[in-house]
Scaffold this motif. Structure first.
Motif, short mmCIF file in Angstrom:
data_model
loop_
_atom_site.label_atom_id
_atom_site.label_comp_id
_atom_site.label_asym_id
_atom_site.label_seq_id
_atom_site.Cartn_x
_atom_site.Cartn_y
_atom_site.Cartn_z
N LYS A 25 0.91 -1.19 0.21
CA LYS A 25 -0.06 -0.10 0.07
C LYS A 25 0.78 1.43 0.06
CE LYS A 25 -4.08 1.81 2.35
NZ LYS A 25 -4.91 1.52 3.26
N THR A 26 0.53 2.13 -0.99
CA THR A 26 1.25 3.48 -1.10
C THR A 26 0.34 4.56 -0.74
OG1 THR A 26 2.76 2.47 -2.67
CG2 THR A 26 2.80 4.93 -2.37
N VAL A 27 0.59 5.52 0.22
CA VAL A 27 -0.44 6.52 0.33
C VAL A 27 0.20 7.92 0.65
CG1 VAL A 27 -1.68 5.00 1.82
CG2 VAL A 27 -0.18 6.38 2.86
N ASN A 28 -0.61 9.02 0.43
CA ASN A 28 -0.14 10.33 0.25
C ASN A 28 0.26 10.80 1.92
OD1 ASN A 28 0.13 13.07 0.16
ND2 ASN A 28 -1.93 13.54 -0.98
N ALA A 29 1.38 11.24 1.76
CA ALA A 29 1.71 11.73 3.13
C ALA A 29 1.38 12.98 3.83
CB ALA A 29 3.62 11.82 3.26
N LYS A 30 0.69 13.54 2.87
CA LYS A 30 0.08 15.06 3.28
C LYS A 30 -1.45 14.74 3.89
CE LYS A 30 2.95 17.22 -0.01
NZ LYS A 30 3.07 18.35 -1.01
N SER A 31 -1.72 13.42 3.86
CA SER A 31 -2.98 13.06 4.34
C SER A 31 -2.85 12.36 5.80
CB SER A 31 -3.93 12.30 3.44
OG SER A 31 -5.05 11.77 4.03
#
Length: 85
Positions: free
Chosen positions: A39-45
């Motif tokens: 899983k890859t996610v936006n670090a700004k969220s």
């Protein structure tokens, strides 16, 4: 750019340290992502970061792309390795 590290924070990445990470990530124009397992996610969220369920010892990859990617990568790695406890 990218770098893989192990999360050292004793309590993992819960709400307070995730908030610190998001605040730092938002200072940069570059796209900043955190990858854990598949899983890859936006670090700004903050919600995206919390969805990773990161515990102490979790191996994560920080991925930055953009005009200030080196500075962003260095800052995020610094926060994760030194400032969450």
């Amino acid at each position: 750019m990218e770098k893989t590290i192990k999360l050292a924070n004793e309590s993992g990445l819960h709400a307070r340290p995730a908030g610190m990470l998001v605040s730092e990530a938002k200072k940069y124009e570059s796209d900043i992502q955190i990858k854990h397992e598949e899983k890859t996610v936006n670090a700004k969220s903050i919600m995206n970061l919390l969805s990773l369920g990161l515990d102490q010892g979790s191996e994560i990859t920080i991925i930055t792309k953009g005009s200030d990617e080196k500075e962003a990568l260095d800052a995020i790695v610094n926060i994760l390795e030194n400032k969450l406890d």
